[in-house]
Design an enzyme around this catalytic site. Structure first.
Site, PDB file in Angstrom:
ATOM      1  N   ASP A 171       0.837  -1.198   0.000  1.00 57.58           N
ATOM      2  CA  ASP A 171       0.000   0.000   0.000  1.00 57.58           C
ATOM      3  C   ASP A 171       0.877   1.254   0.000  1.00 57.58           C
ATOM      4  O   ASP A 171       0.649   2.201  -0.764  1.00 57.58           O
ATOM      5  CB  ASP A 171      -0.898  -0.032   1.238  1.00 57.58           C
ATOM      6  N   HIS A 254      -4.231   3.267  -6.887  1.00 61.67           N
ATOM      7  CA  HIS A 254      -5.431   2.931  -6.112  1.00 61.67           C
ATOM      8  C   HIS A 254      -6.665   2.784  -7.002  1.00 61.67           C
ATOM      9  O   HIS A 254      -7.560   1.983  -6.704  1.00 61.67           O
ATOM     10  CB  HIS A 254      -5.658   3.971  -5.018  1.00 61.67           C
ATOM     11  N   HIS A 257      -6.368  -0.641  -8.328  1.00 60.06           N
ATOM     12  CA  HIS A 257      -6.807  -1.536  -7.250  1.00 60.06           C
ATOM     13  C   HIS A 257      -8.332  -1.623  -7.236  1.00 60.06           C
ATOM     14  O   HIS A 257      -8.915  -2.711  -7.159  1.00 60.06           O
ATOM     15  CB  HIS A 257      -6.324  -1.013  -5.898  1.00 60.06           C
ATOM     16  N   HIS A 271      -5.684  -5.483   0.584  1.00 64.20           N
ATOM     17  CA  HIS A 271      -5.688  -4.183  -0.098  1.00 64.20           C
ATOM     18  C   HIS A 271      -4.303  -3.835  -0.654  1.00 64.20           C
ATOM     19  O   HIS A 271      -4.150  -3.524  -1.840  1.00 64.20           O
ATOM     20  CB  HIS A 271      -6.156  -3.105   0.887  1.00 64.20           C
TER      21      HIS A 271
END
Length: 365
Positions: A171, A254, A257, A271
């Site tokens: 992350d 992101h 993602h 995540h």
């Protein structure tokens, strides 16, 4: 537009710091509701209770129902009001921490955040992610302020599963590259303004720390050792990435993602694991130099972060699936449009396929 930086009022990190929670908490109020899971209480409830023995603040534990949902927030808000609690403390993972932040916001009381894992950069943020009771994403609750305090007990975090801290590194890997993209495009960050030089500097420090300490930290954690490398990575995952993403901004990684969340095969991945692959895909979109891309892919491989679609859980790869991911990543409201050039589903589709090919090449497949 103004340059804006936001951050938690106080950040404390160190081995055994949870024992001092009572000493810290009494500066914010006299009666605290502590939100925790039953298993979390078994692991560290006695530590917290011992720390409040000589504190002027009183505590009551309440077990979290499992989802940061409106019903759970309303239940806890009613308890805070009825019992007259003047602060909220969240101890545990992301959903507990987000719930604690939301309850404190609605009751206008201080909130203290005590993560027991370092798997994301959410603890420092002025944001709660709201789900239904069944766990389906519902909305973002943007808060007017960051937590009053974030306390990271590295003894406890070092005992959590290694994969969670590695996911946190995945992350955090995105932080600098997304902030850099937002700086170049002039995009509005999560803080509501343009990127500050301070946010860029922290994001770059986050990246440098991961490259220098990440593999050392993973090996140390696997050996059950809390070393300076582990301490530095916990700070990078939480504080540097937390301020970096919020005040630096989100961009391609992101959003990509988020695109992968349309595929059920990826739901078991953490995540940060999906963000790591999203970062590689963003860097392919940017066409960074081959040597830089190789360094980052090799780093991911050493840590065990996914660099191929197969490692993300997609065993039956098809263009149809990848186009769905690309379409979702390019949703008008998502952050892919913070990139400093035009991005389309077609270019994202191509970048995903290329990122997978590069990953397979460096894995020797």
């Amino acid at each position: 537009m103004a340059n804006i930086l936001i951050s938690p009022s106080k950040y404390v990190q160190g081995a055994g710091e949870l024992k001092k929670l009572g000493e810290y908490a009494e500066k914010y109020g006299k009666k605290a509701l502590i939100l925790i899971t039953a298993s979390g209480y078994k692991r560290c409830g006695s530590i917290v209770e011992a720390g409040f023995k000589n504190s002027q603040a009183q505590i009551v534990f309440d077990y979290f129902n499992g989802e940061c949902s409106k019903n759970e927030i309303n239940r806890l808000t009613a308890i805070v009001e009825k019992e007259g609690y003047d602060m909220v403390i969240g101890i545990g993972g992301g959903k507990i921490l987000d719930t604690a932040k939301a309850v404190a916001y609605y009751k206008s009381v201080p909130v203290l955040i005590c993560p027991t894992i370092a798997s994301t950069d959410a603890p420092c943020s002025a944001l709660s992610v709201i789900y239904t009771d069944e766990g389906v994403f519902e909305e973002y609750l943007f808060l007017p302020a960051n937590p009053n305090m974030v306390l990271m007990d590295t003894d406890i975090i070092a005992k959590s599963p290694v994969r969670l801290t590695v996911s946190g590194m995945g992350d955090a890997l995105a932080t600098y590259f997304e902030a850099r993209a937002c700086k170049a495009s002039g995009a509005t960050t999560c803080a509501g303004g343009n990127v500050t030089s301070a946010a860029i500097a922290l994001a770059k420090l986050c990246f440098d720390t991961l490259m220098e300490e990440g593999v050392k930290a993973k090996l140390a954690l696997e050996a059950g050792a809390l070393t300076p490398a582990v301490e530095k990575v916990i700070e990078a995952n939480t504080l540097l990435s937390g301020i970096g993403f919020e005040s630096g901004g989100l961009a391609g990684a992101h959003a990509i993602h988020n695109g992968f969340t349309v595929l059920e095969e990826c739901h078991h991945m953490y995540h940060g694991e999906k963000v790591a692959f999203g970062t590689i895909t963003q860097l392919v979109l940017e066409n960074i130099p081959a040597e830089e891309l190789e360094d980052i892919i090799d780093w991911c491989i050493e840590l065990g972060l996914p660099v191929t679609l197969k490692e993300l859980g997609i065993t039956e790869i098809s263009d149809e699936k990848l186009r769905k991911v690309a379409e979702a990543a390019c949703a008008p409201t998502d952050t892919l449009h913070n990139m400093p050039f035009t991005v389309t589903p077609e270019t994202v589709f191509a970048a995903i396929k290329a990122a997978d090919a590069y990953g397979r090449y460096f894995l020797g497949e």
